[in-house]
Design an enzyme around this catalytic site. Structure first.
Site, PDB file in Angstrom:
ATOM      1  N   CYS A 131       0.826  -1.211   0.000  1.00  0.00           N
ATOM      2  CA  CYS A 131       0.000   0.000   0.000  1.00  0.00           C
ATOM      3  C   CYS A 131       0.858   1.258   0.000  1.00  0.00           C
ATOM      4  O   CYS A 131       1.364   1.684   1.040  1.00  0.00           O
ATOM      5  CB  CYS A 131      -0.909  -0.012   1.226  1.00  0.00           C
ATOM      6  N   CYS A 134      -0.414   4.061   2.177  1.00  0.00           N
ATOM      7  CA  CYS A 134      -0.195   3.918   3.617  1.00  0.00           C
ATOM      8  C   CYS A 134       1.269   4.175   3.971  1.00  0.00           C
ATOM      9  O   CYS A 134       1.568   4.779   4.984  1.00  0.00           O
ATOM     10  CB  CYS A 134      -0.535   2.504   4.084  1.00  0.00           C
ATOM     11  N   ASP A 135       2.185   3.669   3.144  1.00  0.00           N
ATOM     12  CA  ASP A 135       3.584   3.589   3.567  1.00  0.00           C
ATOM     13  C   ASP A 135       4.564   4.456   2.772  1.00  0.00           C
ATOM     14  O   ASP A 135       5.744   4.537   3.129  1.00  0.00           O
ATOM     15  CB  ASP A 135       4.051   2.121   3.500  1.00  0.00           C
TER      16      ASP A 135
END
Ligand code: NAP
Length: 307
Positions: A131, A134-135
């Site tokens: 992701c 997200c990261d």
């Protein structure tokens, strides 16, 4: 006893909730592990009709949830762990509690596919991710690698150029599944390097418990080499979340729910919506449409039965 339970809180589940709630059925939505579904992991959604400037994925799915709650939908934290669909009312176990429902809408979506290399699995969360949204933030000015040749890989690679010094996109073939517009955008991005006909064979460094490099193999020439990377993003598609229903609902060989027409499954009273059944379109708007279809079918069945 519920009239409608919806499994999944992504675009499909939330839209089914809007429709069934508005029909006065007070649906119960089991949020699942990935609250908001895959939209909650994306950034900009440019192709959902009605948003000429685009809309942030998490905002879109959150808006649909609020819309459903406005009409009386109830959202429940937790994950479905067992389902007994052998008779109606269906019985569902969520967080250790059994609940009963006359109709069920399965909108449990799909989860990220991994390369399934032991080293990759061990380093998830330590430099390996599925992701970018997200990261990506953690890889400011770092060397990033993305694996895949579809729209997800192009989108993630483009997005990650906001953070990384360089993004290497590794694909196992020399042609792409990605749409032309997404591929062209990635190709036009000077920070993206394409590495074709190549597979990731191993991720290092397990001793340090952090990603430092990957071992690559050219699948045409057989040549192998090592490349330094700080973050490895796997963007090679998804697996439908249907394991719980195996043996009860009909699935295709890849685990996608099989439709018996419209939003119907092989079990009377169980309907499908979104990516859990759709291996072709898999868009936010088609998931929303599928959620609407499932809701209308559930509503008509309940009305026909006098509920
Ligand atoms: P996808 O289209 O199925 O592409 C998966 C890619 O991963 C393929 O290139 C495939 O290679 C590769 N792959 C699969 N297994 C692999 C493995 N074990 N090792 C190495 N490579 C592997 O999946 P997706 O990109 O997630 O897209 C899914 C759907 O969502 C598509 O319909 C797409 O259009 C849509 N989507 C749209 C947007 C957007 O419009 N903004 C963004 C993301 C996704 P091969 O090509 O060799 O099979």
């Amino acid at each position: 006893m519920h009239k409608v339970v919806i499994i999944g809180s992504g675009c499909a589940g939330n839209t089914a909730a809007v429709y069934t709630a508005r029909a006065g059925l007070q649906p119960l939505v089991v949020k699942g592990l990935e609250i908001g579904g895959q939209l909650s992991l994306t950034t900009e959604v440019e192709n959902f009709p009605g948003f000429p400037e685009g809309i942030n994925g998490p905002d879109l799915v959150e808006n649909i949830r609020k819309q459903a709650e406005r009409f009386g939908a109830v959202y429940m934290d937790g994950e479905l762990t067992e389902a007994d669909l052998s008779r109606r009312p269906f019985r569902l176990k969520v967080e250790g509690e059994w609940i009963e429902t006359l109709t069920l809408i399965v909108a449990s979506g799909a989860k990220a596919r991994w390369l399934d290399l032991p080293s990759e699995q061990k380093l998830i969360g330590h430099g390996v991710s599925s992701c970018a949204t997200c990261d990506g933030f953690f890889y400011r000015d770092k060397q990033i690698m993305v694996v895949g040749g579809g729209d997800s890989a192009m989108e993630e690679a483009n997005f990650l150029t906001r953070f990384g010094r360089k993004v290497a996109l590794v694909h196992r073939r020399d042609t792409f599944r990605a749409s032309k517009i997404m591929l062209d955008r990635a190709k036009a991005n000077p920070k993206i390097e394409f590495i074709m006909n190549t597979a990731v064979e191993e991720v290092c460094d397990l001793d340090q418990n952090i990603v430092t490099c990957v071992k690559l193999r050219n699948l045409v020439t057989g040549e192998t080499w090592t490349r330094d990377v700080d973050g490895l993003f796997i963007a090679i598609g998804h697996i439908p979340n249907t394991q719980i229903f195996k043996g009860q609902l009909d699935l295709d060989p890849d685990g996608y729910l099989l439709s018996t027409g419209g939003a119907r499954t092989n079990i009377h009273g169980v309907f499908h919506a979104g990516d859990v059944q759709d291996r072709v379109y898999r868009q936010a708007i088609t998931a929303a449409g599928a959620g609407c279809m499932a809701a209308i079918e559930a509503e008509r069945l309940l009305e026909h039965e006098g509920h």
